[in-house]
Write an enzyme that holds these catalytic residues in place. Sequence first.
Site, PDB file in Angstrom:
ATOM      1  N   CYS A  56       7.938  -3.578  -8.490  1.00 25.87           N
ATOM      2  CA  CYS A  56       7.093  -2.504  -8.932  1.00 25.87           C
ATOM      3  C   CYS A  56       6.950  -2.059  -9.791  1.00 25.87           C
ATOM      4  O   CYS A  56       6.257  -1.433 -10.919  1.00 25.87           O
ATOM      5  CB  CYS A  56       7.122  -1.011  -7.945  1.00 25.87           C
ATOM      6  SG  CYS A  56       6.626  -1.135  -6.023  1.00 25.87           S
ATOM      7  N   ARG A 139       1.992  -2.859  -0.457  1.00 23.06           N
ATOM      8  CA  ARG A 139       1.678  -3.228  -1.448  1.00 23.06           C
ATOM      9  C   ARG A 139      -0.260  -3.900  -1.191  1.00 23.06           C
ATOM     10  O   ARG A 139      -0.128  -4.103  -0.982  1.00 23.06           O
ATOM     11  CB  ARG A 139       1.810  -4.451  -2.286  1.00 23.06           C
ATOM     12  CG  ARG A 139       3.497  -4.094  -2.774  1.00 23.06           C
ATOM     13  CD  ARG A 139       4.230  -5.470  -3.672  1.00 23.06           C
ATOM     14  NE  ARG A 139       5.009  -5.444  -3.740  1.00 23.06           N
ATOM     15  CZ  ARG A 139       5.767  -4.542  -4.292  1.00 23.06           C
ATOM     16  NH1 ARG A 139       5.690  -3.689  -5.215  1.00 23.06           N
ATOM     17  NH2 ARG A 139       8.220  -4.321  -4.389  1.00 23.06           N
TER      18      ARG A 139
HETATM   19  C1  BEZ Z   1      10.473  -2.960  -5.294  1.00 17.13           C
HETATM   20  O1  BEZ Z   1      11.368  -4.238  -5.694  1.00 17.13           O
HETATM   21  O2  BEZ Z   1       9.719  -2.701  -5.680  1.00 17.13           O
HETATM   22  C2  BEZ Z   1      11.521  -2.881  -3.904  1.00 17.13           C
HETATM   23  C3  BEZ Z   1      11.403  -3.985  -2.805  1.00 17.13           C
HETATM   24  C4  BEZ Z   1      11.646  -3.613  -1.884  1.00 17.13           C
HETATM   25  C5  BEZ Z   1      11.048  -2.700  -1.407  1.00 17.13           C
HETATM   26  C6  BEZ Z   1      10.712  -1.402  -1.792  1.00 17.13           C
HETATM   27  C7  BEZ Z   1      10.851  -1.827  -3.764  1.00 17.13           C
END
Ligand code: BEZ
EC number: 1.11.1.24
Length: 239
Positions: A56, A139
């Site tokens: 993110c 997402r």
């Molecule tokens: C992230 O790194 O943004 C992420 C990865 C796995 C689950 C939720 C967020």
Amino acid sequence: MEPLETKTEATAIPRIGDNAPAFKAVTTQGDINFPSDYSGEWVILFSHPADFTPVCTSEFITFAHLEDKFKKANCNLVGLSIDGLHSHIAWLRTIKEKIEYKGMKDVEVKFPLIEDISMEVAKKYGMVQPGESKTQAVRAVFFIDPKGIVRALIYYPLSLGRNFDEIYRALIAMQTADEFNVATPADWNPGDDVIISPAGTCGVAEERMTSTEGLDCKDWFFCTKKLSKDTVLNALLKK
Ligand code: BEZ
């Protein structure tokens, strides 16, 4: 086993051509009334799973870096996660102060980030997909046009960072389709030939195959024409 009603509510997804579901929300840039605050402009509403997570963070830096480019194309960005306002503020401050990604640093996220602890908005937009996560939004990316209509949507799982060049390409392609009454073929980018709508009558099909007026017809149903990059960009982008 969860009650069916909960599952249905959590996975309802607005469809292409629907009115964008309306909501009021608190954001890092103040309150918003969606989509009416954006009437007359495009808006991309996107969700991310959580603040202070690496994928993110890379996405926010990239999107914030591109914000002016989207603004020039008459498009606003609005983010959302199932986090509170203070978490959002702290994360955006950390991004600006400490995080560099692919040479992008000191990045200020100026677009609104919605707090959605109640999941009200996430549920309206089918952003909570319980098979992937019951507590975090996937997402999602919604392209909403100046009339408040959902024009395209993209969904990615938690582990997969989005391609922002593709998000921009899709926006410009839809704007080009609206402006020039054409369609855009695979991997189209401004400057590439565009598709004119398939013939709807035998007469038009015949005309397409015999006329030489600027059309390149591979067959009666597959005709392209030139549309220069300058023509597209001059029509779509603010000076
Ligand atoms: C992230 O790194 O943004 C992420 C990865 C796995 C689950 C939720 C967020």
